[in-house]
Every structure is written in C-alpha cells, then in structure tokens.
Design an enzyme around this catalytic site. Structure first.
Site, PDB file in Angstrom:
ATOM      1  N   ASP A   6       5.466  11.326  -6.186  1.00 58.56           N
ATOM      2  CA  ASP A   6       4.356  10.569  -6.767  1.00 58.56           C
ATOM      3  C   ASP A   6       3.065  11.322  -6.436  1.00 58.56           C
ATOM      4  O   ASP A   6       3.060  12.222  -5.596  1.00 58.56           O
ATOM      5  CB  ASP A   6       4.311   9.145  -6.180  1.00 58.56           C
ATOM      6  CG  ASP A   6       3.186   8.296  -6.788  1.00 58.56           C
ATOM      7  OD1 ASP A   6       3.026   8.315  -8.020  1.00 58.56           O
ATOM      8  OD2 ASP A   6       2.450   7.630  -6.041  1.00 58.56           O
ATOM      9  N   GLY A  39      -3.639   9.964 -12.951  1.00 59.29           N
ATOM     10  CA  GLY A  39      -3.861   9.176 -14.167  1.00 59.29           C
ATOM     11  C   GLY A  39      -4.974   9.657 -15.072  1.00 59.29           C
ATOM     12  O   GLY A  39      -4.979   9.363 -16.261  1.00 59.29           O
ATOM     13  N   CYS A  69       6.695   7.610 -10.401  1.00 61.24           N
ATOM     14  CA  CYS A  69       5.318   7.626 -10.894  1.00 61.24           C
ATOM     15  C   CYS A  69       5.383   7.500 -12.411  1.00 61.24           C
ATOM     16  O   CYS A  69       6.027   8.333 -13.073  1.00 61.24           O
ATOM     17  CB  CYS A  69       4.683   8.951 -10.476  1.00 61.24           C
ATOM     18  SG  CYS A  69       3.045   9.248 -11.153  1.00 61.24           S
ATOM     19  N   CYS A 180       2.185   1.081 -13.014  1.00 59.64           N
ATOM     20  CA  CYS A 180       1.808   2.185 -12.116  1.00 59.64           C
ATOM     21  C   CYS A 180       2.385   1.810 -10.757  1.00 59.64           C
ATOM     22  O   CYS A 180       2.242   0.660 -10.314  1.00 59.64           O
ATOM     23  CB  CYS A 180       0.283   2.299 -12.039  1.00 59.64           C
ATOM     24  SG  CYS A 180      -0.292   3.372 -10.705  1.00 59.64           S
TER      25      CYS A 180
HETATM   26  N1  DGL Z   1       1.492   5.956  -9.061  1.00 56.73           N
HETATM   27  C1  DGL Z   1       1.337   6.682 -10.253  1.00 56.73           C
HETATM   28  C2  DGL Z   1       1.793   5.945 -11.485  1.00 56.73           C
HETATM   29  O1  DGL Z   1       2.781   5.299 -11.405  1.00 56.73           O
HETATM   30  C3  DGL Z   1       0.139   7.558 -10.411  1.00 56.73           C
HETATM   31  C4  DGL Z   1      -1.204   6.973 -10.330  1.00 56.73           C
HETATM   32  C5  DGL Z   1      -2.261   8.042 -10.346  1.00 56.73           C
HETATM   33  O2  DGL Z   1      -2.151   8.994  -9.573  1.00 56.73           O
HETATM   34  O3  DGL Z   1      -3.198   7.934 -11.155  1.00 56.73           O
HETATM   35  O4  DGL Z   1       1.241   5.995 -12.536  1.00 56.73           O
END
Ligand code: DGL
Length: 276
Positions: A6, A39, A69, A180
C-alpha cells in the site's frame, strides 16, 4: 509467504483480515510512505512504485501479492499481472456491487481517491454494477494524509468527514462504500458523523468494506495454487516502510494498540532495497 503493499498504513486494514483468514502464513507488508498519498499521482507513477515494491516482495520470498490499495489496484493491477505473469496478484476495487445490491433508497455513496475514481477499472465497475442506482462520489481530499499523521479522531478529520458525508446522507445515501484501505481506520468517526447528521435516510446506513472479501479471495487463490503453508504455528509478520520507521512504528501502535517492529526500505531510482 504473502506480500501486501500500500502507499502507507491503509493496507494494514486488509492485513488484519488476511491474518484472521490465514493465521499460519508469514506476511510481509510494504508501506510506500516515501510516496504517500498515491491518490493524487498519475497512473504511470503508481505503476512504477507498485512494480518496485513487488520486486522487493518477491526477493523476500513471497508467493502471492495482495495489492491492499484500491488506487494501486486501479492503476497497476493489469500492469503487474503482465509484468510478473507467474505471480498471483489479488487486487481490490470499491465494493459498488454489494452496495448497489443492498441499497433500499437506490442511492450509494463511494469514498475513494481521485486516482481510483479516474481509472478505467472504476468506470467499468460503474458500467457493470451501478446502472440502476445513483452514485455519490467523494475523493475525500486530505483524508489519507490525516490518517497517515495519526489523526483518526480529531476535529479536522471530523470536519472533513462531515463535509463529505452530510450531503450524501441528505441525498438519501443508505450504503456507503469505503473505497480506500485507509478509511476503515476512521470508521468509528464515520459512524459518529452519520449518527449526528441532521438529515439522513429513515433506514440505517450500511458501511461496506471489501477487506474481508479480499482476504477470503487470497485464501481461495492460495488453495487453488497449492500455496498454503503446511506450518501450524502462528504466522510471522514483517513490516517495511520506505519512509520513517519511527513514524510508522508510532502510527501502527496508535492504530493497533500494540508495538510492532518496523524495518526500512529505501528507493534507489526505481528499485526498492531493504536497509540493514
Ligand atoms: N490506501 C490506498 C487506497 O486504497 C491509497 C490511498 C492514497 O495513498 O492516496 O486507495
């Protein structure tokens, strides 16, 4: 051995379910905190980071990789499967399908990142499963940063969630997708903000996190490929970060209420290398 990746600590919300489903497996988790958040980055960047992390995980001996992720799955899952054709990858996507099946009001809320919303994978998901419902999307700008800073209960996070959720609830959203992997860490606050909403649907709001389904899918894939460990002792866990190990250790202690050792991995160009 299972690898998980992630941009930061978000995937730990998936790791917990993988641990529960597969308690005898050794797990290696990489948080790319040098590059968090993913993101708001381009798909090409996220592909490059995901490839570098996957190479490190494979060097460490993992037999399967869980892309814990949504953003990295949206940007890079196809690319990773093409780049490493012999490696099984388990990815994630916002749980739009169960939400569309569950809603009584026909209104579904999706909290995800801008990268996830802008992806072809998400467009395809909407085409297949969201034709008969109205979907309210919010990229929750800044929420991942707040969670990475350990702010899971503070006023700033509550204000952000209120700004995101109250308009959705006023529109009648009764199924809310956590798209997320960071967001389950603010689930108690999300529940609190929903409870305090001045206008909301008459029926209870259901929050949907795909992590348990991802963990079950991981077990299925391992069974099919005969990758399950014969060991019956509890599985081990190694946590890596490409950022500060001390910060990650503090954050994990805050999120899990338990001390866990964190190792460092360092980016050299496109290559991620274990330190020490
Ligand atoms: N935890 C991630 C997701 O599921 C990434 C969030 C990010 O880094 O913006 O989208």
């Amino acid at each position: 051995m299972i690898g998980l990746l992630d941009s930061g600590v978000g995937g730990l919300s998936v790791l917990r379910h993988v641990q529960a489903q597969l308690p005898h497996e050794a797990l290696v988790y990489v948080a790319d905190q040098a590059h968090v958040p993913y993101g708001t980055r381009s798909a090409a960047e996220v592909q490059q980071f995901s490839e570098g992390i996957s190479r490190l995980l494979l060097e460490l001996g993992v037999k399967i990789i869980v892309v814990a992720c949504n953003t990295a799955s949206a940007a890079a899952l196809t690319y990773l499967r093409e780049t490493f054709p012999d490696v099984p990858f388990v990815g994630m996507e916002p749980a739009v399908k169960p939400a569309a099946e569950h809603t009584r009001t026909g209104k579904v809320g999706v909290m995800a990142t801008a990268g996830t919303f802008g992806s072809e994978r998400y467009a395809d998901l909407m085409q297949r499963f969201a034709r008969d419902v109205v979907v309210f999307e919010d990229p929750c700008l800044g929420l991942v940063d707040l969670i990475e800073a350990g702010n899971t209960t503070g006023a700033e996070t509550e204000q952000l969630l209120t700004r995101v959720l109250h308009p959705m609830l006023a529109q009648g959203v009764d199924s809310l997708v956590l798209g997320c992997t960071h967001y389950p860490f603010v689930r108690p606050l999300i529940e609190q903000v929903i409870a305090a909403a001045p206008v909301k649907p008459a029926t209870a709001v259901t929050i949907i996190d795909p992590a348990p389904a991802v963990a079950r899918q991981t077990r299925r894939v391992m069974q099919q490929r005969d990758l399950l460990s014969p060991v019956t002792s509890p599985g081990t866990l190694r946590l890596f970060t490409s950022g500060s190990d001390a910060h990650m250790a503090d954050l994990v202690a805050h999120l899990w209420g338990q001390q866990v050792a964190v190792e460092t991995a360092v980016w050299h160009g496109k290559t991620l290398i274990c330190k020490g």
